[in-house]
Design an enzyme around this catalytic site. Sequence first.
Site, short mmCIF file in Angstrom:
data_model
loop_
_atom_site.label_atom_id
_atom_site.label_comp_id
_atom_site.label_asym_id
_atom_site.label_seq_id
_atom_site.Cartn_x
_atom_site.Cartn_y
_atom_site.Cartn_z
CG ASP A 309 55.65 -7.44 -17.28
OD1 ASP A 309 56.41 -7.93 -16.67
OD2 ASP A 309 54.53 -7.98 -16.68
CD GLU A 362 60.19 -10.00 -17.59
OE1 GLU A 362 60.61 -10.52 -16.10
OE2 GLU A 362 59.06 -9.90 -17.58
#
Length: 644
Positions: A309, A362
């Site tokens: 993330d 990401e």
Amino acid sequence: MAFDFHGDLRGWDLEGFHQGGDTELWKRLGAHRVTIQDDERGSVDGVRFTVWAPNARQVQVVGDFNWWTGDEMSLIPGSGVWGRFIEGLDDGTLYKFRIETADGRWIEKTDPMGQFFEQAPNNGGIVYTSRYLWSDDEWIARRSTAQAHAEPMSIYEVHLGGWRRGLSYLELAEQLVDYVKWQGYTHVELMPVAEFPFEGSWGYQGTGYFAPTSRFGKPDDFRHLVDKLHQAGIGVILDWVPGHFPKDDFALGRFDGTALYEHADPRQGEHQDWGTYIFNYGRNEVKSFLVSNALYWIKEFHIDGLRVDAVASMLYLDYSRNEGEWVPNQYGGRENLEAIDFLRYVNKHLYEREPGILMIAEESTSFPGVTRPVDQGGLGFGFKWNMGWMNDSLRYVEADPVHRQYKHNLMTFAMVYAYSENFILPISHDEVVHGKGSMVNKVPQDDFRKFATLRAFYSYMWAFPGKKLTFMGNEFGQREEFNESASLSWHYADTPNHHGLKQLFTDLNRIYKDEAAFWELDNDPDGFRWINADDSAGNTFSWLRRSRSGELIACLFNFSPNPHNEHTVALPREGTWTEILNTDSAAYDGTGQFGNYGRVIATATHGGDGAALAQVCLPPLGAVWLKWDPAATATDPGDAGTGA
């Protein structure tokens, strides 16, 4: 009787921890049932508690076994780690650590290495030993030889608490597995499962990095869910959050009264946007903690990949900061060199240690070489989310059809950089929260146009180079924004339009997996060729996908509300092209009026360039896929032109 020593742990066992090279730290720190040898009584069973708190004056372990009064722990020489073995304790023991800071304050902390915790709002650690027996040997063996870049990958992103609210890991192992298998996805991606106190963080502000959240059951129950997914042929990707952690006073922040896991300087150690701390990636013990955590999920829970993330927030020291709010690196630049070294380290280690796993970034910037191997100067990820494709394509479908001709390049621009990284095309939870509206409600006008446009868009997505990811609920046209405290709106999932969209996803996944042209050359320009990228006036797009063996599929899209009954396309082979998908089909709640009788016939031109022309009926707001069939005999070209 309590023993005032550390069980079987000694200072030299922790040398790797302090050097940044301990990749299995969970075996040494935390709470573990162990058997030690006593000179007088022989084998003695109990629990060994260990915790890193180098700046503490004193540390106690408190729990239900000592009425929360505290048993003194002792410092393992030269390690900064405190330990205590207590005889007679077993699984289920509830515990925390009480720490006296250097300035004389007493603070109470949960175990950073805890493998099971009480349900929020409580936060005590629970001693836990896995007894799970896995049944996924065949899956793990196949994974070790997988070639992910040349294989199909369609990912169903899931928030476990919101898919069908109230289900446990064990119930999800039946219902979720059956649904994902029926829909045909190759993988699920689970939003962060690691323990977290605040439900509204969706798991992205975790406090128990080594513990599946107890909201849905015990750690072995989560193992069972992963096992059942593997037995069904479905891979499991887990969201992993090494970029930041929350400031809850019982967790990692200022753990021994000092900035232990984070930077002390808020310009380096705090995220302004999220109100969280940033890990100190330059500290060896933190590197050991995080790389061990990544490996822990793969080794202990058989996770197939980690989606990391907010990588952009890790790469740049000035991420979301104004001038004067950040500290340049040693060369005066904005790159976080320590975080970059850490990401390279964890990616390289995991790919070498567990062949076949997936590391996915990401990452929303143009940082070079995100998916380039470490030994070639890259970050070493296997895949990167294509945020540019996502933003551009959503801007296009959000436009009124009459205005799409002016935004045509938004749908074609991604091919300019399509082979610069190994991409996943994501329509994730981030696109249906915070006032962005659901996918259905992004599309203007009435339900016919909304659902027809979505059917065309998802077909465009599944045919475009790159692996696929969609968030739960998108597959049936969830109308509400994602809400972590409520279930998806299953009550209308089988009503008109919604049911058709859901059926389309099943067929998209089936055709996608069956046809190597859609994935075998995803990272090779030979796998894609435009037929027509420039028909902005007609709102159409068309291209060819090709497999390594030469199979060809023509993909045609009409984002206009007007049908193109005699749309002429130039195809590279004459003969029969079988219609393998038409999103206007009545099976998908389309009109059923605009089709090609199952095939079109391409007739060679006289230009000598090898091209063949075909007349194709493109439905309004629709997509058609045509597969070249060299064995078919075109008996009458006239019966396969346009029409229903």
